[in-house]
Design an enzyme around this catalytic site. Structure first.
Site, short mmCIF file in Angstrom:
data_model
loop_
_atom_site.label_atom_id
_atom_site.label_comp_id
_atom_site.label_asym_id
_atom_site.label_seq_id
_atom_site.Cartn_x
_atom_site.Cartn_y
_atom_site.Cartn_z
N LYS A 83 0.81 -1.28 0.16
CA LYS A 83 -0.39 -0.47 0.07
C LYS A 83 0.70 1.40 0.05
O LYS A 83 1.25 1.78 1.03
CB LYS A 83 -0.39 0.12 1.69
CG LYS A 83 -2.14 0.54 0.95
CD LYS A 83 -3.41 -0.08 2.74
CE LYS A 83 -4.16 0.94 2.55
NZ LYS A 83 -5.55 0.36 3.65
C1 E4P Z 1 -8.43 1.47 3.86
O1 E4P Z 1 -7.83 0.06 3.72
C2 E4P Z 1 -8.34 2.26 5.07
O2 E4P Z 1 -7.68 1.17 6.08
C3 E4P Z 1 -9.88 2.28 5.69
O3 E4P Z 1 -10.33 1.95 4.92
C4 E4P Z 1 -9.77 3.61 6.69
O4 E4P Z 1 -11.00 3.51 7.35
P1 E4P Z 1 -11.47 4.48 8.37
O5 E4P Z 1 -12.16 6.51 7.56
O6 E4P Z 1 -12.83 3.82 9.29
O7 E4P Z 1 -10.31 4.45 9.07
#
Ligand code: E4P
Length: 220
Positions: A83
């Site tokens: 990522k």
């Molecule tokens: C995606 O890969 C992120 O980890 C995640 O969906 C972020 O979500 P949040 O905004 O609830 O922290």
């Protein structure tokens, strides 16, 4: 639509995986830090629980270090997807890693223009954050609709992963918008099962059944 769990918690992952409907996992530095264990060891364990794409995020901010870190993350397990954040350096790193055959999930996407950059860099996945846009007064789901349409227009192979999903409605709307993947906290996946008429209906079926068959058995 693929369902990913947005958690690094092993108990939640085991429970979700036991239902047979989890296709992958997304983690981020905050989720990994919450578990308090070394990244490599933890990611390897996640890969043993869920046999599907497991996103692990780089924490460097310059392209050269991201590329190095991305390569190292990809060696942990064949299911690891690296990522990278949607920054200039993140896109540069994505382009290099993608050319080496390393799959990259470009994260922290908040506009369709950013999603175009990720697709052009050869990203395997783009992660638009629905809930965080809702939090600041936008309609996050509009972004999913725009990106799926744009990618369709040009035949981009990058998969749209609806991220930051906070409710079952978010999951349903992402599916309607054509997202390839929805990643959700365990709580949201669990909530998808619920409907009072399902509980009420099952209760009645079992009452009717038991009235006839339990009494028959008892009378024998
Ligand atoms: C995606 O890969 C992120 O980890 C995640 O969906 C972020 O979500 P949040 O905004 O609830 O922290």
């Amino acid at each position: 639509m693929k369902f990913f769990l947005d958690t690094a918690n092993l108990e939640e992952l085991k429970k979700g995986a036991s239902w047979g409907i989890v296709d992958g996992v997304t983690t981020n530095p905050s989720l990994i830090a919450k578990e308090g264990r070394p990244l490599e060891e933890h990611i390897r364990e996640i890969c043993q629980i869920v046999d599907g794409d497991v996103s692990a995020e780089v924490v460097s901010t310059d392209a050269e270090s991201m590329i190095k870190e991305g390569r190292e993350l990809s060696y942990i397990h064949r299911n690891v997807v690296v990522k990278c954040p949607l920054t200039r350096d993140g896109i540069k790193a994505t382009s290099t890693l993608a050319k080496e055959g390393i799959r990259v999930n470009v994260t922290l996407c908040f506009t369709a223009g950013q999603a175009l950059l990720a697709a052009k860099a050869g990203a395997y996945i783009i992660s638009p954050f629905v809930g965080r846009l809702d939090d600041i007064g936008y309609t996050g789901m509009d972004l999913i609709r725009s990106i799926t349409q744009i990618y369709k227009n040009y035949g981009f192979a990058t998969q749209v992963l609806a991220a930051s999903l906070r409710s079952p409605t978010h999951v349903i709307d992402s599916a309607l918008a054509g997202a390839h993947i929805g990643t959700m906290p365990f709580k949201v996946l669990d909530m998808l099962f619920n409907h009072p008429l399902t509980d009420k209906g099952l209760d009645q079926f079992l009452k009717d059944w038991n009235k006839v068959f339990q009494e028959t058995t008892a009378a024998r």
